[in-house]
Design an enzyme around this catalytic site. Structure first.
Site, PDB file in Angstrom:
ATOM      1  N   SER A 118       0.826  -1.214   0.000  1.00 49.58           N
ATOM      2  CA  SER A 118       0.000   0.000   0.000  1.00 49.58           C
ATOM      3  C   SER A 118       0.859   1.263   0.000  1.00 49.58           C
ATOM      4  O   SER A 118       0.624   2.177  -0.800  1.00 49.58           O
ATOM      5  CB  SER A 118      -0.958   0.000   1.189  1.00 49.58           C
ATOM      6  OG  SER A 118      -0.259  -0.272   2.375  1.00 49.58           O
ATOM      7  N   ASP A 162       6.086   3.220   7.094  1.00 48.79           N
ATOM      8  CA  ASP A 162       6.043   2.617   5.759  1.00 48.79           C
ATOM      9  C   ASP A 162       6.353   3.651   4.670  1.00 48.79           C
ATOM     10  O   ASP A 162       7.187   3.424   3.791  1.00 48.79           O
ATOM     11  CB  ASP A 162       4.668   1.991   5.491  1.00 48.79           C
ATOM     12  CG  ASP A 162       4.330   0.918   6.505  1.00 48.79           C
ATOM     13  OD1 ASP A 162       5.220   0.530   7.282  1.00 48.79           O
ATOM     14  OD2 ASP A 162       3.168   0.472   6.519  1.00 48.79           O
TER      15      ASP A 162
HETATM   16  C1  GLA Z   1       1.571  -0.973   9.431  1.00 46.85           C
HETATM   17  C2  GLA Z   1       1.473   0.555   9.492  1.00 46.85           C
HETATM   18  C3  GLA Z   1       2.759   1.166  10.043  1.00 46.85           C
HETATM   19  C4  GLA Z   1       3.209   0.506  11.331  1.00 46.85           C
HETATM   20  C5  GLA Z   1       3.169  -1.016  11.206  1.00 46.85           C
HETATM   21  C6  GLA Z   1       3.429  -1.708  12.516  1.00 46.85           C
HETATM   22  O1  GLA Z   1       2.525  -1.368   8.488  1.00 46.85           O
HETATM   23  O2  GLA Z   1       1.209   1.089   8.213  1.00 46.85           O
HETATM   24  O3  GLA Z   1       2.591   2.554  10.201  1.00 46.85           O
HETATM   25  O4  GLA Z   1       2.439   0.946  12.411  1.00 46.85           O
HETATM   26  O5  GLA Z   1       1.921  -1.487  10.713  1.00 46.85           O
HETATM   27  O6  GLA Z   1       4.715  -1.435  12.955  1.00 46.85           O
END
Ligand code: GLA
Length: 378
Positions: A118, A162
């Site tokens: 994503s 991310d």
């Molecule tokens: C998802 C979210 C991130 C983070 C991770 C857990 O990937 O998008 O922002 O919180 O989970 O570390």
């Protein structure tokens, strides 16, 4: 619908997925995380059009179109929201500067595997439109536009890890990111003689997004209570462990467990960064096991399939660390495996997993890579 080919594109964007070595569910708590961009990518071709129509085609997901002059609505088809949310954010940041475009998407990133397909999509679109329309938006702003697309259009109140890793990644480096200040340090991603192997459970349990948001709310609740006495702490990850522990009877059991996990996981991340820099990979691997234990028992974001794979690895001394990765409730485990044992481990894990759950496991051997790259510009 568009049938844009490489040779006709004005811009080609390569946008990577990400791994996270340690520091899970810490970003939205203002602590430290240790992600890297990887060599599995989404490729996006962009071409400007003379009209106001934007036509997006994904090889896996299908096509949709919208008029750039009309207000954008949240779509019932979730993957479209990653794109619509970013276009909406870019429009708000630079009103009236976008025109129609074709966008063709092909991806090497499995969806729901916790490797951020994503964010790869969001940040790729953000950087692609920025280059295509020459908008001059900074990386920092594009990261935030992408993150807000996820909050407002997709509905997950994610942290910054991310989008940051996907945009700012470096080949052969890990990013030790302070999610409060967004300052980061590059760390050599050298795990010799171990390789980073992901094992995709190929399960993605329902309600992952609402469960994610509930974990975030629990952390906010813990912080609100602690702030009454300690207003100096703006984020939960900043609160020293002994202060969190003194709240055992003032928080509900679940909220307390979440808060303790956050405090411990943040310390583990800082310790892990130091160990990796000192080449103490086995000790770092031990912290991965501890992180998994906390994610499973205290933060409750693991599932049977992930727990099974982590437990299995513990019987093999050639695997020095293993844990669930990303948001949880399915997706991948991340494993540090002795180079000459990778094939044996894949074989054993695949057979045992199939026997236990009757599901095929997908191994993904990854290397670190650069963040989003624009391959060809106008
Ligand atoms: C998802 C979210 C991130 C983070 C991770 C857990 O990937 O998008 O922002 O919180 O989970 O570390």
């Amino acid at each position: 619908m568009n049938t844009l080919k490489h040779k006709d594109a004005d811009i080609i964007v390569k946008s990577p997925g990400r791994i996270n070595l340690i520091g899970e569910h810490i970003d939205y708590n203002g602590g430290h995380v240790l992600p890297a961009a990887i060599d599995r990518k989404v490729t996006m071709l962009f071409r400007k059009k003379d009209d106001n129509l934007c036509c997006v085609k994904s090889e896996d997901k299908g096509s949709f179109a919208f008029n750039i002059q009309q207000p954008l609505q949240i779509s019932k088809t979730q993957w479209e929201n990653y794109i619509l949310g970013v276009v909406d954010g870019v429009q708000r940041a630079r009103p009236g500067q976008l025109g129609g475009f074709d966008c063709h998407i092909s991806s090497q990133l499995p969806i729901g595997a916790g490797i951020s397909s994503s964010a790869a999509l969001e940040c790729g679109v953000a950087q692609g439109l920025n280059a295509l329309f020459d908008l001059g938006i900074s990386d920092e702003e594009l990261i935030e536009i992408s993150r807000m697309a996820e909050h407002h259009f997709v509905g997950t109140k994610c942290g910054v890890m991310d989008q940051f890793a996907v945009t700012m990644g470096h080949q052969n480096k890990l990013l030790l990111l302070n999610c409060e200040t967004r300052a980061y340090k590059l760390i050599e991603a050298d795990f010799t003689p171990y390789k980073i192997l992901l094992l995709n459970t190929n399960v993605s349990h329902n309600l992952a997004s609402s469960a994610y948001n509930r974990r975030r709310e629990a952390c906010e609740e813990a912080l609100r209570v602690i702030q009454k006495e300690y207003p100096q702490y703006a984020f939960l990850a900043e609160v020293p462990g002994e202060i969190v522990r003194s709240y055992k009877d003032k928080l509900s059991e679940k909220v307390y467990q979440r808060a303790i996990f956050v405090s411990q996981e943040n310390s583990r991340t800082l310790q892990a960064a130091a160990l990796i820099q000192e080449g103490k990979i086995k000790d770092f691997g031990q912290l991965m096991y501890e992180a998994h234990e906390g994610l499973s028992a205290k933060y409750e974001v693991s599932c049977n399939e992930l727990d099974f794979l982590v437990a299995l690895s513990k019987d093999m001394p050639e695997v020095v660390g293993s844990r669930m990765m990303g948001g949880g409730f399915g997706g991948c485990t991340i494993n540090l495996v002795k180079e000459d044992f990778v094939d044996t481990f894949i074989d054993r894990a695949t057979k045992a997993y199939k026997k236990e759950f009757d599901i095929d496991l997908t191994p993904i051997l990854v290397a670190t890579s650069n963040g989003v790259e624009i391959i060809k510009s106008t």
